[in-house]
Design an enzyme around this catalytic site. Structure first.
Site, PDB file in Angstrom:
ATOM      1  N   ARG A   1      61.797  -0.872  -3.570  1.00 55.44           N
ATOM      2  CA  ARG A   1      60.737  -0.839  -4.571  1.00 55.44           C
ATOM      3  C   ARG A   1      59.619   0.057  -4.089  1.00 55.44           C
ATOM      4  O   ARG A   1      59.328   0.105  -2.899  1.00 55.44           O
ATOM      5  CB  ARG A   1      60.167  -2.236  -4.818  1.00 55.44           C
ATOM      6  CG  ARG A   1      61.193  -3.228  -5.333  1.00 55.44           C
ATOM      7  CD  ARG A   1      60.565  -4.561  -5.642  1.00 55.44           C
ATOM      8  NE  ARG A   1      61.564  -5.484  -6.178  1.00 55.44           N
ATOM      9  CZ  ARG A   1      61.305  -6.392  -7.089  1.00 55.44           C
ATOM     10  NH1 ARG A   1      60.095  -6.508  -7.581  1.00 55.44           N
ATOM     11  NH2 ARG A   1      62.256  -7.192  -7.529  1.00 55.44           N
ATOM     12  N   THR A   2      58.985   0.730  -5.051  1.00 50.40           N
ATOM     13  CA  THR A   2      57.777   1.477  -4.733  1.00 50.40           C
ATOM     14  C   THR A   2      56.611   0.509  -4.792  1.00 50.40           C
ATOM     15  O   THR A   2      56.185   0.089  -5.864  1.00 50.40           O
ATOM     16  CB  THR A   2      57.556   2.634  -5.739  1.00 50.40           C
ATOM     17  OG1 THR A   2      58.714   3.457  -5.755  1.00 50.40           O
ATOM     18  CG2 THR A   2      56.360   3.482  -5.339  1.00 50.40           C
ATOM     19  N   LEU A   3      56.133   0.115  -3.623  1.00 47.86           N
ATOM     20  CA  LEU A   3      55.040  -0.860  -3.571  1.00 47.86           C
ATOM     21  C   LEU A   3      53.684  -0.188  -3.684  1.00 47.86           C
ATOM     22  O   LEU A   3      52.691  -0.817  -4.035  1.00 47.86           O
ATOM     23  CB  LEU A   3      55.111  -1.657  -2.265  1.00 47.86           C
ATOM     24  CG  LEU A   3      56.415  -2.428  -2.044  1.00 47.86           C
ATOM     25  CD1 LEU A   3      56.394  -3.104  -0.680  1.00 47.86           C
ATOM     26  CD2 LEU A   3      56.614  -3.461  -3.139  1.00 47.86           C
TER      27      LEU A   3
ATOM     28  N   ASP B   1      59.200   8.289  -8.063  1.00 49.38           N
ATOM     29  CA  ASP B   1      59.438   7.505  -9.282  1.00 49.38           C
ATOM     30  C   ASP B   1      59.715   8.436 -10.465  1.00 49.38           C
ATOM     31  O   ASP B   1      60.522   8.118 -11.345  1.00 49.38           O
ATOM     32  CB  ASP B   1      58.241   6.605  -9.584  1.00 49.38           C
ATOM     33  CG  ASP B   1      58.231   5.351  -8.713  1.00 49.38           C
ATOM     34  OD1 ASP B   1      59.180   5.170  -7.938  1.00 49.38           O
ATOM     35  OD2 ASP B   1      57.270   4.564  -8.814  1.00 49.38           O
TER      36      ASP B   1
END
Length: 233
Positions: A10-12, A69
């Site tokens: 995940r892109t946190l 993303d």
């Protein structure tokens, strides 16, 4: 134990980001502009990132925010266009359909607490109808005659509200976009002076090579920003 490659990624937090995209309708179609910088935090890490991409036959996509993303979104769209082409029914997805798809993607990922950290602009022309819309990282979306992402919402759209009209020629539209991008360059620390402009008309999309904006840095306020400021000596 699961193999490490099976772990969810995940892109946190956004790491490498692109700044504002500005777009407008003009007489023959849609014009869009973005610079080519990619910032790693406050460091300008990459200087030749292209963030304007043709999608299918009728659409043009611009993105600000996290670059990885954006690459993931492009993979989604490649699958969408491929699936659409496989029907081979003589029809192809128009900009309205692609924009609706993007709003569902962004809102769905937001609901999973795993958002794509981007603001997107989708413009296009199909059957003589011009379409221009944007969608934020949480799925907020709208259509308008001119749109912008990031600081462009605050600095470019006031210019567009004053100067945009529906009969802009291609040259007038490019001049207006350059004016917006110049203001963003002066005021946005993440912006760079190398910009890219693209257009889409009934004939298709054209992404022009990047070029450098002409700038003027001799304004007295640039040399001494405290002159005339409240509380300045």
């Amino acid at each position: 134990m699961d193999h490490p490659s099976a772990e969810t990624q995940r892109t946190l937090y956004p790491y490498v980001t692109g700044s504002s995209v500005v777009a407008l309708k003009y007489k023959d179609g849609i014009l869009m502009a973005a610079d080519t910088g990619g910032s790693y935090g406050s460091t300008l890490r990459y200087k030749s990132i292209e963030r304007l991409k043709p999608i299918g036959k009728h659409s043009l996509l611009g993105a600000s925010g996290e670059i990885s993303d954006f690459q993931e979104i492009l993979r989604y769209l490649d699958e969408l266009i491929l699936y659409d082409n496989m029907w081979d029914d003589g029809n192809s997805l128009g900009p309205k359909e692609v924009h609706n798809y993007l709003t569902r993607i962004m809102y769905n990922r937001r609901n999973k607490f795993n958002p794509l950290w981007n603001s997107l602009i989708l413009g296009g022309v199909k059957n003589g109808q011009k379409y221009l819309g944007m969608v934020s990282m949480i799925g907020v979306n709208f259509e308008d005659n001119h749109v912008a992402t990031g600081l462009g919402n605050h600095l470019a759209r006031p210019i567009l509200r004053d100067e945009w009209h529906e009969n802009l020629t291609f040259e007038e539209g490019v001049q207006l976009l350059e004016k917006c991008m110049r203001v963003l360059l002066y005021r946005d620390r993440s912006a760079v002076n190398k910009i890219q402009i693209s257009k889409i008309t009934e004939e298709g999309a054209t992404v022009f090579p990047p070029f450098s904006l002409k700038t003027y840095w001799e304004f007295s306020a640039f040399k001494n920003p405290t002159i005339g400021a409240e509380g300045s000596w």
